[in-house]
Write a protein that holds these residues in place. Structure first.
Motif, PDB file in Angstrom:
ATOM      1  N   LYS A   6       0.797  -1.289   0.085  1.00  0.00           N
ATOM      2  CA  LYS A   6       0.063  -0.026   0.031  1.00  0.00           C
ATOM      3  C   LYS A   6       0.493   1.562  -0.389  1.00  0.00           C
ATOM      4  O   LYS A   6       0.380   2.334  -1.304  1.00  0.00           O
ATOM      5  CB  LYS A   6      -0.666   0.348   1.049  1.00  0.00           C
ATOM      6  N   ASP A  43      -2.295   3.550  -9.201  1.00  0.00           N
ATOM      7  CA  ASP A  43      -3.614   3.176  -9.105  1.00  0.00           C
ATOM      8  C   ASP A  43      -4.002   1.791  -9.447  1.00  0.00           C
ATOM      9  O   ASP A  43      -5.006   1.433  -8.224  1.00  0.00           O
ATOM     10  CB  ASP A  43      -4.679   4.458  -9.868  1.00  0.00           C
ATOM     11  N   GLN A  46      -2.874  -0.295  -5.958  1.00  0.00           N
ATOM     12  CA  GLN A  46      -3.756   0.488  -4.597  1.00  0.00           C
ATOM     13  C   GLN A  46      -5.105  -0.639  -4.850  1.00  0.00           C
ATOM     14  O   GLN A  46      -5.357  -0.923  -3.807  1.00  0.00           O
ATOM     15  CB  GLN A  46      -4.842   2.070  -4.979  1.00  0.00           C
ATOM     16  N   ALA A  47      -5.798  -0.441  -6.117  1.00  0.00           N
ATOM     17  CA  ALA A  47      -7.022  -1.374  -6.094  1.00  0.00           C
ATOM     18  C   ALA A  47      -6.484  -2.900  -6.680  1.00  0.00           C
ATOM     19  O   ALA A  47      -8.018  -3.647  -5.441  1.00  0.00           O
ATOM     20  CB  ALA A  47      -7.511  -1.310  -7.950  1.00  0.00           C
ATOM     21  N   GLU A  49      -4.647  -4.047  -3.892  1.00  0.00           N
ATOM     22  CA  GLU A  49      -4.011  -3.984  -2.501  1.00  0.00           C
ATOM     23  C   GLU A  49      -5.490  -3.808  -1.680  1.00  0.00           C
ATOM     24  O   GLU A  49      -5.924  -5.248  -0.567  1.00  0.00           O
ATOM     25  CB  GLU A  49      -3.402  -3.093  -2.216  1.00  0.00           C
ATOM     26  N   LYS A  50      -7.175  -3.403  -2.066  1.00  0.00           N
ATOM     27  CA  LYS A  50      -8.235  -2.935  -1.482  1.00  0.00           C
ATOM     28  C   LYS A  50      -8.531  -4.771  -2.010  1.00  0.00           C
ATOM     29  O   LYS A  50      -9.776  -4.986  -0.905  1.00  0.00           O
ATOM     30  CB  LYS A  50      -8.980  -2.153  -2.426  1.00  0.00           C
ATOM     31  N   THR A  51      -8.715  -5.556  -3.230  1.00  0.00           N
ATOM     32  CA  THR A  51      -9.646  -5.993  -3.627  1.00  0.00           C
ATOM     33  C   THR A  51      -9.233  -7.468  -2.811  1.00  0.00           C
ATOM     34  O   THR A  51      -9.957  -8.174  -2.089  1.00  0.00           O
ATOM     35  CB  THR A  51      -9.044  -6.620  -5.203  1.00  0.00           C
ATOM     36  N   ASP A  53      -8.161  -7.027   0.107  1.00  0.00           N
ATOM     37  CA  ASP A  53      -8.232  -7.032   1.857  1.00  0.00           C
ATOM     38  C   ASP A  53     -10.001  -6.685   2.265  1.00  0.00           C
ATOM     39  O   ASP A  53     -10.067  -7.573   3.184  1.00  0.00           O
ATOM     40  CB  ASP A  53      -7.922  -4.873   1.915  1.00  0.00           C
ATOM     41  N   ALA A  54     -10.623  -6.740   0.940  1.00  0.00           N
ATOM     42  CA  ALA A  54     -11.849  -7.332   0.911  1.00  0.00           C
ATOM     43  C   ALA A  54     -12.420  -9.042   0.795  1.00  0.00           C
ATOM     44  O   ALA A  54     -13.394  -9.122   1.418  1.00  0.00           O
ATOM     45  CB  ALA A  54     -13.156  -6.804  -0.781  1.00  0.00           C
TER      46      ALA A  54
END
Length: 57
Positions: A6, A43, A46-47, A49-51, A53-54
Motif C-alpha cells: 500500500k 492506482d 492500490q486497487a 490491495e483493496k481487492t 483486503d476485501a
C-alpha cells in the motif's frame, strides 16, 4: 506485507504526480506521459490491495 504494498502504491502515485507536474511546467510531453503512467501503476496497485483486503474478510 500488505502495508508495504500500500505504501509503495502511494509513493508511486505521488512520484507520478510530481513527474506530470514537472513535465507540464517545462513543456516536456514525454515526462508528462511518464508521470501519468506512474500514477496509473500506483492506482492499479492500490486497487489490487483493496481487492485483496476485501477477500480477507
Amino acid at each position: 506485507m500488505a502495508k508495504d504494498e500500500k505504501a509503495k502504491a502511494k509513493v508511486e502515485h505521488a512520484k507520478g504526480k510530481v513527474k506530470e507536474t514537472a513535465g507540464r511546467a517545462v513543456g516536456n510531453e514525454g515526462m508528462t506521459a511518464k508521470g501519468r503512467a506512474d500514477q496509473a501503476k500506483g492506482d492499479v496497485r492500490q486497487a489490487k490491495e483493496k481487492t485483496k483486503d476485501a477477500f480477507k474478510r
